[in-house]
Design an enzyme around this catalytic site. Sequence first.
Site, PDB file in Angstrom:
ATOM      1  N   HIS A  51       0.829  -1.211   0.000  1.00 23.63           N
ATOM      2  CA  HIS A  51       0.000   0.000   0.000  1.00 23.63           C
ATOM      3  C   HIS A  51       0.862   1.259   0.000  1.00 23.63           C
ATOM      4  O   HIS A  51       2.063   1.215   0.244  1.00 23.63           O
ATOM      5  CB  HIS A  51      -0.979  -0.007   1.187  1.00 23.63           C
ATOM      6  N   CYS A  86       3.654   9.695  10.367  1.00 24.96           N
ATOM      7  CA  CYS A  86       3.703   8.606   9.395  1.00 24.96           C
ATOM      8  C   CYS A  86       2.295   8.038   9.256  1.00 24.96           C
ATOM      9  O   CYS A  86       1.697   7.662  10.259  1.00 24.96           O
ATOM     10  CB  CYS A  86       4.618   7.488   9.866  1.00 24.96           C
ATOM     11  N   GLU A 148       5.104  -1.098   2.434  1.00 21.60           N
ATOM     12  CA  GLU A 148       4.574   0.123   1.829  1.00 21.60           C
ATOM     13  C   GLU A 148       5.605   0.833   0.974  1.00 21.60           C
ATOM     14  O   GLU A 148       6.815   0.682   1.169  1.00 21.60           O
ATOM     15  CB  GLU A 148       4.021   1.067   2.903  1.00 21.60           C
TER      16      GLU A 148
END
Length: 227
Positions: A51, A86, A148
Site C-alpha cells: 500500500h 507517518c 509500503e
Amino acid sequence: MPEVNINHLDKQQVQLLAEMCILIDENDNKIGADTKKNCHLNENIEKGLLHRAFSVFLFNTENKLLLQQRSDAKITFPGCFTNTCCSHPLNNPGELEENEAIGVRRAAQRRLKAELGIPLEEVSPAEIDYITRIHYKAQSDSIWGENEIDYILFVRKNVTLNPDPNEIKSYCYVSKEELRELMRKAARGDVKLTPWFKIIVETFLFKWWDNLNHLSQFIDHEKIHRM
C-alpha cells in the site's frame, strides 16, 4: 482474508483499521483498495499486499526536527520513536490524486492535524515538499507489519502543537547531534525506533538535513528506493 482477534486492542485504534488504504503494485500504480487492517496483517504482506504511505519530517526555523514517540495504544510499533508523522493516504478522490503527489500531501496535512493537532491552515499541501519514495517491509510482531511505498515529505515551519495522546506518547525537537544520540540509545536497546525511520536516518536524512536550503538536488520522483 485471515481472521484476527482484535478485542484486546485499543478501541480508537481499532476504528482506524476500517479506513481504506490504496493498494499499489511495486511501481506505485494503484491496483485497488483494502482496509488498513488487511494491509497490515503479515499473512497478507507475505502474499504481496502493498500500500501507499508517507513519512513527514517537519523542521522548525532553528532547523530542529520534530520527532514523536508513538503511543502504547498503537497497533504497529507502539512506543517507538519516529519522524514527525507517518500514515497513509486514503482511497478517496482528494487523496488519490497523483499529480505532483497532491493526494499524498493532502493526506499528510490531515494526519498532522489528527496526530499532532497542527491546525490545517498552518501547514497547507503547498508547503509540504515531496522528496522521493522508498519501499520497505517490516514486521511489528507475529501478526502485524508494514509493506509500503513511502513518500518522503519535508516541511519547514514553526507550528502549533496539541498532540492526541491516543496517537502520541511524547514529542520533542532534536538537533542532528541529539538525533545521533537517540540512534546510539536505540543501538544499545534503551529506546525503540520504527524501522522506516531507522532506514531513512541511516541512508538519507543527514545529507538532506545538511541541505535544507538546497533540497531540489535530492528530489527524485522517478526512482523508488528499494530498502
